[in-house]
Design a protein around this motif. Structure first.
Motif, PDB file in Angstrom:
ATOM      1  N   ILE A  40      21.851 -73.533 -76.525  1.00 55.43           N
ATOM      2  CA  ILE A  40      21.475 -72.634 -75.440  1.00 55.43           C
ATOM      3  C   ILE A  40      21.113 -71.230 -75.920  1.00 55.43           C
ATOM      4  N   SER A  41      21.328 -70.942 -77.212  1.00 57.74           N
ATOM      5  CA  SER A  41      20.889 -69.645 -77.745  1.00 57.74           C
ATOM      6  C   SER A  41      20.809 -69.734 -79.256  1.00 57.74           C
ATOM      7  N   GLN A  42      20.086 -68.799 -79.845  1.00 55.82           N
ATOM      8  CA  GLN A  42      19.924 -68.739 -81.290  1.00 55.82           C
ATOM      9  C   GLN A  42      20.002 -67.293 -81.742  1.00 55.82           C
ATOM     10  N   GLY A  43      20.183 -67.096 -83.044  1.00 54.30           N
ATOM     11  CA  GLY A  43      20.254 -65.755 -83.583  1.00 54.30           C
ATOM     12  C   GLY A  43      18.880 -65.102 -83.650  1.00 54.30           C
ATOM     13  N   LYS A  44      18.864 -63.870 -84.115  1.00 52.77           N
ATOM     14  CA  LYS A  44      17.608 -63.125 -84.257  1.00 52.77           C
ATOM     15  C   LYS A  44      17.633 -62.359 -85.568  1.00 52.77           C
ATOM     16  N   ARG A  45      16.560 -62.512 -86.307  1.00 53.23           N
ATOM     17  CA  ARG A  45      16.481 -61.794 -87.572  1.00 53.23           C
ATOM     18  C   ARG A  45      16.635 -60.300 -87.347  1.00 53.23           C
TER      19      ARG A  45
END
Length: 213
Positions: A40-45
């Motif tokens: 439902i979510s992912q990280g961000k560089r």
């Protein structure tokens, strides 16, 4: 109820670029596939711990939270442009930034980053804010299932080695795995890791989730 389908496990990946890629072959994808789960979510560089904290507060509940804890030296600023390292020439690098339809001149962002980190930064303050926000995020995750993974040596090292109180903490530093996989095309790799290391990390996380579920 007869015939009702069981709801899928929901997994939230939070943090920096070490969990930004969730496509086929990435370790988040492999974890979700192994558990028939939904991401439902992912990280961000480039995200700092502040960005991770704010994103967590905006998300729906998940069954598991997998957090890649960013470096303590990152600084969240306007429009989500964050400092996250240096080029080979020693210049600080950052996200490309577009505000509305106007591309902010790279030299202006560069100048601001250089001035802060070369002339103004107080590293004690940086560490204090990182650790304070990390502690607040840890408190929000009380009684929730979570795994913490340090992306860099300062992810926990800036806090005197103090670890989160809640959930499971992995000791292996993700950047060290990234160094093992270093090659000229590393930005194109899933989460900066080789195919093999994506699989190894997926297997490790999957084992923990199966054991705790």
């Amino acid at each position: 109820m007869d015939g009702a389908t069981e709801e899928k496990m929901k997994i939230s990946f939070l943090g920096d670029g070490f969990c930004a890629d969730i496509g086929e072959g990435s370790y988040p994808y492999l974890v979700a596939q192994a558990l028939d789960a939904e991401i439902i979510s992912q990280g961000k560089r480039t995200d700092a711990i502040y960005n991770t904290y704010m994103k967590f507060k905006s998300l729906p509940d998940a069954d598991w939270y997998i957090i890649c804890v960013p470096s303590a030296d990152r600084l969240p600023v306007a429009h989500e442009v964050n400092y996250y390292g240096k080029n080979e020439d020693g210049k600080f690098i950052h996200d490309e930034l577009a505000v509305g339809e106007v591309l902010v001149a790279e030299r202006d962002v560069q100048r601001g980053i250089d001035l802060y980190y070369e002339d103004l930064v107080d590293w004690t303050f940086q560490d204090f804010m990182h650790c304070t926000i990390l502690d607040k995020l840890d408190n929000l995750l009380e009684n929730k299932k979570c795994i913490w993974m340090p992306s860099f040596s300062t992810s926990f090292g800036a806090c005197g080695g103090s670890m989160p109180n809640n959930g499971i903490t992995f000791n292996d530093i993700l950047f060290n795995m990234c160094n093992d996989d270093w090659n000229p095309h590393w930005p194109t790799q899933f989460n900066y890791l080789s195919i093999d290391n994506n699989k190894k990390l997926a297997d490790k996380i999957t084992a923990e989730l199966k054991n705790e579920s």
